[in-house]
Scaffold this motif. Structure first.
Motif, PDB file in Angstrom:
ATOM      1  N   ALA A 406      51.904 -50.651  -7.266  1.00 33.80           N
ATOM      2  CA  ALA A 406      52.885 -50.125  -6.325  1.00 33.80           C
ATOM      3  C   ALA A 406      52.215 -49.925  -4.974  1.00 33.80           C
ATOM      4  CB  ALA A 406      53.474 -48.804  -6.822  1.00 33.80           C
ATOM      5  N   LYS A 407      53.045 -49.634  -3.957  1.00 31.34           N
ATOM      6  CA  LYS A 407      52.544 -49.314  -2.627  1.00 31.34           C
ATOM      7  C   LYS A 407      53.309 -48.091  -2.120  1.00 31.34           C
ATOM      8  CE  LYS A 407      53.588 -53.092  -0.537  1.00 31.34           C
ATOM      9  NZ  LYS A 407      53.758 -54.432   0.075  1.00 31.34           N
ATOM     10  N   LEU A 408      52.565 -47.099  -1.650  1.00 34.47           N
ATOM     11  CA  LEU A 408      53.156 -45.915  -1.023  1.00 34.47           C
ATOM     12  C   LEU A 408      52.962 -46.049   0.477  1.00 34.47           C
ATOM     13  CD1 LEU A 408      54.322 -43.000  -1.024  1.00 34.47           C
ATOM     14  CD2 LEU A 408      51.959 -42.196  -1.290  1.00 34.47           C
ATOM     15  N   ILE A 409      54.054 -45.986   1.230  1.00 37.58           N
ATOM     16  CA  ILE A 409      53.985 -46.103   2.683  1.00 37.58           C
ATOM     17  C   ILE A 409      54.538 -44.827   3.293  1.00 37.58           C
ATOM     18  CG2 ILE A 409      54.622 -47.493   4.688  1.00 37.58           C
ATOM     19  CD1 ILE A 409      55.218 -48.995   1.285  1.00 37.58           C
ATOM     20  N   VAL A 410      53.781 -44.239   4.198  1.00 36.55           N
ATOM     21  CA  VAL A 410      54.160 -42.955   4.793  1.00 36.55           C
ATOM     22  C   VAL A 410      54.171 -43.099   6.311  1.00 36.55           C
ATOM     23  CG1 VAL A 410      53.587 -40.512   4.998  1.00 36.55           C
ATOM     24  CG2 VAL A 410      53.132 -41.719   2.847  1.00 36.55           C
ATOM     25  N   HIS A 411      55.207 -42.542   6.944  1.00 34.29           N
ATOM     26  CA  HIS A 411      55.363 -42.606   8.397  1.00 34.29           C
ATOM     27  C   HIS A 411      55.493 -41.198   8.962  1.00 34.29           C
ATOM     28  CE1 HIS A 411      57.740 -43.380  12.199  1.00 34.29           C
ATOM     29  NE2 HIS A 411      56.728 -44.211  12.345  1.00 34.29           N
ATOM     30  N   GLY A 412      54.819 -40.950  10.076  1.00 28.09           N
ATOM     31  CA  GLY A 412      54.903 -39.663  10.753  1.00 28.09           C
ATOM     32  C   GLY A 412      54.970 -39.841  12.251  1.00 28.09           C
ATOM     33  N   SER A 413      55.232 -38.758  12.962  1.00 26.12           N
ATOM     34  CA  SER A 413      55.358 -38.842  14.420  1.00 26.12           C
ATOM     35  C   SER A 413      54.030 -39.161  15.089  1.00 26.12           C
ATOM     36  CB  SER A 413      55.919 -37.536  14.975  1.00 26.12           C
ATOM     37  OG  SER A 413      55.056 -36.450  14.656  1.00 26.12           O
ATOM     38  N   ASP A 414      52.920 -38.783  14.456  1.00 24.68           N
ATOM     39  CA  ASP A 414      51.583 -39.121  14.938  1.00 24.68           C
ATOM     40  C   ASP A 414      50.651 -39.177  13.734  1.00 24.68           C
ATOM     41  OD1 ASP A 414      51.036 -36.446  14.270  1.00 24.68           O
ATOM     42  OD2 ASP A 414      51.212 -35.764  16.344  1.00 24.68           O
ATOM     43  N   ARG A 415      49.381 -39.492  13.966  1.00 25.09           N
ATOM     44  CA  ARG A 415      48.456 -39.682  12.841  1.00 25.09           C
ATOM     45  C   ARG A 415      48.255 -38.392  12.066  1.00 25.09           C
ATOM     46  NH1 ARG A 415      42.671 -40.536  11.561  1.00 25.09           N
ATOM     47  NH2 ARG A 415      42.547 -42.350  10.162  1.00 25.09           N
ATOM     48  N   ALA A 416      48.190 -37.264  12.755  1.00 25.80           N
ATOM     49  CA  ALA A 416      47.986 -35.989  12.061  1.00 25.80           C
ATOM     50  C   ALA A 416      49.143 -35.697  11.110  1.00 25.80           C
ATOM     51  CB  ALA A 416      47.824 -34.861  13.085  1.00 25.80           C
ATOM     52  N   GLU A 417      50.375 -35.900  11.576  1.00 20.02           N
ATOM     53  CA  GLU A 417      51.517 -35.659  10.692  1.00 20.02           C
ATOM     54  C   GLU A 417      51.545 -36.670   9.553  1.00 20.02           C
ATOM     55  OE1 GLU A 417      55.981 -34.352  11.433  1.00 20.02           O
ATOM     56  OE2 GLU A 417      55.758 -36.517  11.814  1.00 20.02           O
ATOM     57  N   CYS A 418      51.171 -37.918   9.849  1.00 19.52           N
ATOM     58  CA  CYS A 418      51.146 -38.939   8.807  1.00 19.52           C
ATOM     59  C   CYS A 418      50.159 -38.567   7.700  1.00 19.52           C
ATOM     60  CB  CYS A 418      50.774 -40.290   9.423  1.00 19.52           C
ATOM     61  SG  CYS A 418      50.840 -41.668   8.270  1.00 19.52           S
ATOM     62  N   ILE A 419      48.990 -38.070   8.073  1.00 19.82           N
ATOM     63  CA  ILE A 419      48.001 -37.658   7.077  1.00 19.82           C
ATOM     64  C   ILE A 419      48.525 -36.483   6.258  1.00 19.82           C
ATOM     65  CG2 ILE A 419      45.744 -36.551   6.812  1.00 19.82           C
ATOM     66  CD1 ILE A 419      44.708 -38.359   9.045  1.00 19.82           C
ATOM     67  N   ALA A 420      49.112 -35.484   6.924  1.00 21.48           N
ATOM     68  CA  ALA A 420      49.647 -34.326   6.204  1.00 21.48           C
ATOM     69  C   ALA A 420      50.770 -34.734   5.252  1.00 21.48           C
ATOM     70  CB  ALA A 420      50.146 -33.285   7.204  1.00 21.48           C
ATOM     71  N   ARG A 421      51.638 -35.604   5.723  1.00 18.08           N
ATOM     72  CA  ARG A 421      52.751 -36.067   4.883  1.00 18.08           C
ATOM     73  C   ARG A 421      52.232 -36.916   3.728  1.00 18.08           C
ATOM     74  NH1 ARG A 421      57.461 -37.978   8.434  1.00 18.08           N
ATOM     75  NH2 ARG A 421      57.799 -35.715   8.463  1.00 18.08           N
ATOM     76  N   SER A 422      51.190 -37.700   3.974  1.00 17.55           N
ATOM     77  CA  SER A 422      50.592 -38.518   2.917  1.00 17.55           C
ATOM     78  C   SER A 422      49.974 -37.647   1.835  1.00 17.55           C
ATOM     79  CB  SER A 422      49.537 -39.457   3.510  1.00 17.55           C
ATOM     80  OG  SER A 422      50.105 -40.353   4.431  1.00 17.55           O
ATOM     81  N   ARG A 423      49.314 -36.562   2.234  1.00 16.42           N
ATOM     82  CA  ARG A 423      48.757 -35.634   1.250  1.00 16.42           C
ATOM     83  C   ARG A 423      49.858 -35.087   0.359  1.00 16.42           C
ATOM     84  NH1 ARG A 423      45.129 -32.229   5.594  1.00 16.42           N
ATOM     85  NH2 ARG A 423      43.333 -33.649   5.724  1.00 16.42           N
ATOM     86  N   ARG A 424      50.955 -34.697   0.986  1.00 16.88           N
ATOM     87  CA  ARG A 424      52.083 -34.157   0.223  1.00 16.88           C
ATOM     88  C   ARG A 424      52.652 -35.199  -0.729  1.00 16.88           C
ATOM     89  NH1 ARG A 424      57.384 -35.953   0.312  1.00 16.88           N
ATOM     90  NH2 ARG A 424      57.479 -35.898   2.594  1.00 16.88           N
ATOM     91  N   ALA A 425      52.860 -36.419  -0.230  1.00 10.19           N
ATOM     92  CA  ALA A 425      53.471 -37.460  -1.047  1.00 10.19           C
ATOM     93  C   ALA A 425      52.583 -37.850  -2.223  1.00 10.19           C
ATOM     94  CB  ALA A 425      53.774 -38.682  -0.185  1.00 10.19           C
ATOM     95  N   LEU A 426      51.278 -37.977  -1.992  1.00 10.57           N
ATOM     96  CA  LEU A 426      50.366 -38.343  -3.074  1.00 10.57           C
ATOM     97  C   LEU A 426      50.285 -37.249  -4.125  1.00 10.57           C
ATOM     98  CD1 LEU A 426      47.628 -40.000  -0.881  1.00 10.57           C
ATOM     99  CD2 LEU A 426      48.832 -41.157  -2.741  1.00 10.57           C
ATOM    100  N   ALA A 427      50.370 -35.984  -3.689  1.00 10.56           N
ATOM    101  CA  ALA A 427      50.356 -34.872  -4.651  1.00 10.56           C
ATOM    102  C   ALA A 427      51.617 -34.878  -5.506  1.00 10.56           C
ATOM    103  CB  ALA A 427      50.217 -33.552  -3.898  1.00 10.56           C
ATOM    104  N   GLU A 428      52.714 -35.380  -4.953  1.00 10.63           N
ATOM    105  CA  GLU A 428      53.976 -35.447  -5.700  1.00 10.63           C
ATOM    106  C   GLU A 428      54.021 -36.619  -6.679  1.00 10.63           C
ATOM    107  OE1 GLU A 428      57.373 -35.759  -3.180  1.00 10.63           O
ATOM    108  OE2 GLU A 428      57.032 -33.835  -2.185  1.00 10.63           O
ATOM    109  N   TYR A 429      53.167 -37.611  -6.463  1.00 11.99           N
ATOM    110  CA  TYR A 429      53.250 -38.867  -7.220  1.00 11.99           C
ATOM    111  C   TYR A 429      52.813 -38.616  -8.661  1.00 11.99           C
ATOM    112  CZ  TYR A 429      53.508 -44.018  -7.013  1.00 11.99           C
ATOM    113  OH  TYR A 429      53.885 -45.338  -7.160  1.00 11.99           O
ATOM    114  N   GLY A 430      53.762 -38.597  -9.578  1.00  6.69           N
ATOM    115  CA  GLY A 430      53.445 -38.320 -10.976  1.00  6.69           C
ATOM    116  C   GLY A 430      53.306 -39.581 -11.797  1.00  6.69           C
ATOM    117  N   VAL A 431      52.101 -39.853 -12.274  1.00  6.53           N
ATOM    118  CA  VAL A 431      51.841 -41.002 -13.141  1.00  6.53           C
ATOM    119  C   VAL A 431      51.011 -40.531 -14.325  1.00  6.53           C
ATOM    120  CG1 VAL A 431      50.797 -43.294 -13.358  1.00  6.53           C
ATOM    121  CG2 VAL A 431      51.860 -42.616 -11.196  1.00  6.53           C
ATOM    122  N   GLU A 432      51.473 -40.809 -15.515  1.00  9.66           N
ATOM    123  CA  GLU A 432      50.698 -40.511 -16.719  1.00  9.66           C
ATOM    124  C   GLU A 432      50.731 -41.727 -17.630  1.00  9.66           C
ATOM    125  OE1 GLU A 432      52.039 -36.992 -18.639  1.00  9.66           O
ATOM    126  OE2 GLU A 432      51.726 -35.704 -16.880  1.00  9.66           O
ATOM    127  N   GLY A 433      49.600 -41.978 -18.291  1.00  7.51           N
ATOM    128  CA  GLY A 433      49.493 -43.100 -19.206  1.00  7.51           C
ATOM    129  C   GLY A 433      48.730 -44.280 -18.644  1.00  7.51           C
TER     130      GLY A 433
END
Length: 616
Positions: A406-433
Motif C-alpha cells: 500500500a501507499k500512504l500519502i499525506v498533505h499539509g499546508s507546510d512541511r511541519a504540518e505534513c510531518i505532524a499529520r503523517s505521525r497521526r496517520a501512521l499511528a492510526e494505521y492498524g495492521v496485524e498479521g
C-alpha cells in the motif's frame, strides 16, 4: 496506433494498488476496465475492482505479467481500446509498446516506443540531455566491456565509480566500485543483473557522487508540442537505492534552483520528442555543512540521472500538490488531446509525503515477508490523508512480486504540518498479521536528519542508527500471521474461466469444513477450487550434525553457489549469491570453518530462514 477519440474500455497490464489507481481514473472518465491476473493474484484487489478480468498465466511473472502476447490477446478478447501498463513489469519495455501500437484497435497509454528506447538506454539518454544543455554526471557514453575501462575511469575521475546497466533503474543493475581490485567482479555482476532482469548486459560508467540528493521532476507532454513540468519530488530517503519515503517540494532546494532543474527537465524531454507522462531524475550535491534553514542556492551542482518513461510510484505526491490527476492526463494524451493547462497554471500548494507500506522488517535489514494474512487491516483517514491500496481485511499477501502492499500519502499546508499529520496517520494505521515498515516510518518522523531535511541517499545505509529500527519494531510493530486456533474454516469463492475470461461465483462460510478435493474432472468451464494444503511428497531438508548454519535472510532465488563440501571459508567469505527484489545479495559467512553441507543449488527458490550452508 495513436488514439484520436475517447476510450470505452482500458486494460490495465499490472496488478495491486497501481492497477486499482488506474481503474479509478478510468471510472471517473466513464471508461470500463479490464484486469489481468496471474494464478497467484486470482483473489487480488485489482481483480475485484475491474469490470472484467482475464487469467494470463502462472504466478511466475515471466509467464503472466511479462507475457506480451497474452496481455495483448486479453485486450483484444475484451474489446479494450487501450492498454495502460502502470509501473514495473512491461511499463518501460519499448518492444511491448511497439507491439501494442501495431495491434489492431489497441492504443498504448504511454510514450511511443522510439522515445522509450532512446531514453531507456542510459547512454543514449545522456547524449540527448547533453545536447539539450542538461548537466550530466561525468561518465561514458558508450558501453563498457573490459575491467580496464573501469580502472582507467577511476584513475581519471577518482573512486568510487558506479557501473550501471543500460536498462536498469532504482539501483537495479548498479554496482559501486570502491577500488581498482573490485573492478572485474563488479563489472561482471552488473552485466549479469542487466542480462537477467532487462535482457541487456550493456553497462556504462558514472562518477559516483558522495553526498547526493535524489530530485525528480514530473513532466507531461502531448502530441501537439506542449511540455509541462509539475514540480519536483525529493526521493532521497532510500535503502539500497530503493525509495521508502518521497516528498514534495524538496526541503533542500531554493526557488531559483527548483526553477533551473524544472526547466532543464522540460528541455530534455522536448529534445527527445517525448509524449505522455514521465519523470526526469537528477542528483543534486548536498552541502553537509549547510544550515537546514538555508536551502541550496542556484550555484549548487545538479546532474541528470535518468528518465523513467512511465508513471511512477510516487506520482501521488505531485497530484496532492497540484490537484492534477496524472493518470487522467496520460489517458487524455493517449486519446490525442491537448494538455489543458499552461506552465504558469501549475502551482504547488502545501507539502506532501508518500510512505511506502512495504511488507518488510526494517529491523532485519528490510527483509521482505514470505507470508502473512491481514488479520486486521484498518487504514487511517481524516483531512489530508490518502490511501492507495488494493487490500481488504482477511487478504493473504502475495509474495511472488514486490513487497509493497500500500501507499500512504499525506498533505499539509507546510512541511511541519505534513510531518505532524503523517505521525497521526501512521499511528492510526492498524495492521496485524503481516510485518510492515510502518514502525520505521514513525521513527523517521522523529529523526533529526530527516526532519531537518538534510539527509542524502546514503543516510539509511551508511549513517542512520540501525539499533533504533529494532526499538521501533519492538514498540510499534506487528509480526506474521498466527498459526490459528485449529478451527476449520473455508472461504468458498469459486472462479469460472471460459476461454481465459474470469467469472466469479461467491459462497462464503466461516467455520465450515474444507471442501473435499474431487478426483479427476476437467472441461473448459471447470470451476477452480480453493487452494488446499497438500503433501507434495518432497523430503524435508535435513541439517546434519550441530554445525554453524548460514541461513537465507530473505525470500529469493539462488543465482550461484560459491562453495562445495570440504571447502575452508573464513569470516566474510561469500558462500552464495541470492537474488531478491531484483537485486543480487551476497550471502557471507559470519564465522570461519569447513563446509560440511551445501543444501541449495543454482536456480533454487528459498524462503527467509532456510538453511543454505552448514559449517563445522
Amino acid at each position: 496506433m495513436t488514439g484520436t477519440q475517447g476510450f470505452d474500455k482500458v486494460l490495465v497490464a499490472n496488478r495491486g494498488e497501481i492497477a486499482v489507481r488506474v481503474m479509478r481514473a478510468c471510472e471517473e472518465l466513464g471508461i470500463e476496465t479490464v484486469a489481468v491476473y496471474s494464478e497467484a493474484d486470482k483473489h487480488g484487489g485489482h481483480v475485484r475492482y475491474a469490470d472484467e478480468a482475464y487469467n494470463v498465466g502462472p504466478a511466475r511473472a515471466a509467464d503472466s505479467y511479462l507475457d506480451q502476447d497474452a496481455i495483448i490477446e486479453a485486450a483484444q478478447k475484451a474489446g479494450a481500446d487501450a492498454i495502460h501498463p502502470g509501473y514495473g513489469f512491461l511499463a518501460e519495455n519499448a518492444d511491448f509498446a511497439a507491439k501494442v501500437a501495431d495491434a489492431e484497435g489497441v492504443t498504448w497509454v504511454g510514450p511511443d516506443s522510439e522515445a522509450m528506447e532512446s531514453l531507456g538506454e542510459k547512454t543514449k539518454a545522456r547524449k540527448i540531455m547533453d545536447g539539450a544543455d542538461v548537466p550530466i554526471v561525468p561518465g561514458t557514453t558508450d558501453p563498457v566491456t573490459e575491467s580496464e575501462e573501469v580502472t582507467d575511469f577511476g584513475d581519471e575521475y577518482g573512486y568510487p565509480v558506479a557501473i550501471k546497466a543500460e536498462g536498469g533503474g532504482g539501483g537495479r543493475g548498479m554496482k559501486v566500485v570502491e577500488s581498482a581490485d573490485e573492478a572485474a567482479d563488479q563489472l561482471q555482476s552488473a552485466k549479469r543483473e542487466g542480462e537477467a532482469y532487462f535482457s541487456n548486459d550493456s553497462v556504462y560508467l558514472e562518477r559516483y557522487l558522495e553526498n547526493p540528493r535524489h530530485i525528480e521532476v514530473q513532466i507531461v507532454a502531448d502530441e501537439h508540442g506542449n511540455v509541462r513540468h509539475l514540480g519536483e519530488r525529493d526521493c532521497s530517503l532510500q535503502r539500497r537505492h530503493q525509495k521508502v519515503i518521497e516528498e514534495g517540494p524538496s526541503p533542500a532546494l531554493s526557488d531559483d534552483l527548483r526553477e533551473q532543474i524544472g526547466e532543464a527537465a522540460r528541455r530534455g524531454v522536448r529534445a527527445a520528442d517525448y509524449t505522455n507522462a514521465g519523470t526526469v531524475e537528477f542528483l543534486v550535491e548536498e552541502d553537509l555543512d549547510r544550515d537546514p534553514e538555508e536551502p541550496l542556492g542556484a550555484d549548487a551542482n545538479f546532474y541528470f540521472l535518468e528518465v523513467n518513461t512511465r508513471i511512477q510510484v510516487e506520482h501521488t505526491v505531485t497530484e496532492e500538490l497540484t490537484g492534477i490527476d496524472i493518470v487522467k492526463e496520460q489517458l487524455r494524451v493517449a486519446m490525442g488531446e491537448e494538455i489543458g493547462f499552461s506552465q504558469d497554471d501549475v502551482e504547488l500548494t502545501g507539502h506532501a509525503m508518500e510512505f511506502r507500506i512495504n511488507a518488510e522488517n526494517a529491523a532485519n535489514d528490510f527483509a521482505p515477508a514470505n507470508k502473512g494474512s491481514l488479520e486486521t487491516y484498518d487504514p487511517p483517514g481524516g483531512i489530508g490523508v490518502r490511501l492507495d491500496d488494493a487490500l481488504r481485511q482477511g487478504d493473504d499477501i502475495v509474495t511472488d512480486y514486490d513487497s509493497m502492499i500500500a501507499k500512504l500519502i499525506v498533505h499539509g499546508s507546510d512541511r511541519a504540518e505534513c510531518i505532524a499529520r503523517s505521525r497521526r496517520a501512521l499511528a492510526e494505521y492498524g495492521v496485524e498479521g503481516v510485518v510492515t515498515i510502518i514502525p520505521f516510518h514513525r521513527l523517521m518522523l522523529t529523526d533529526d536528519r530527516f526532519v531537518d531535511g538534510t539527509h542524502t541517499t546514503k543516510y539509511l545505509d551508511e549513517e542512520a542508527d540501525r539499533s533504533k529500527f529494532a526499538e521501533a519494531q519492538e514498540k510499534w510493530g506487528t509480526g506474521d500471521a498466527s498459526t490459528g486456533d485449529g478451527e476449520e474454516s473455508t472461504e468458498r469463492e469459486f472462479t469460472v474461466e471460459v476461454n481465459g475470461k474470469r467469472f466469479e461465483v461467491s459462497l462464503e462460510e466461516r467455520g465450515a469444513p474444507a471442501i473435499p478435493t474431487p478426483n479427476g474432472g476437467g472441461g473448459s468451464g471447470q470451476m477452480e477450487r480453493p487452494d488446499v494444503a497438500e503433501d507434495d511428497g518432497t523430503d524435508e531438508v535435513v541439517v546434519e550434525g550441530d554445525g554453524e548454519t548460514i541461513e537465507a535472510e530473505m525470500q529469493g532465488t539462488i543465482l550461484s553457489v560459491n562453495v562445495a563440501e570440504g571447502d575452508e571459508v573464513t569470516s566474510g567469505d561469500v558462500v552464495c549469491v541470492l537474488e531478491a527484489m531484483k537485486m543480487e545479495n551476497d550471502v557471507v559467512a559470519d564465522k570461519g570453518g569447513t563446509v560440511s553441507q551445501v543444501l541449495v543449488g543454482e536456480g533454487d527458490s528459498v524462503d527467509m530462514g532456510d538453511v543454505l550452508v552448514v559449517l563445522e
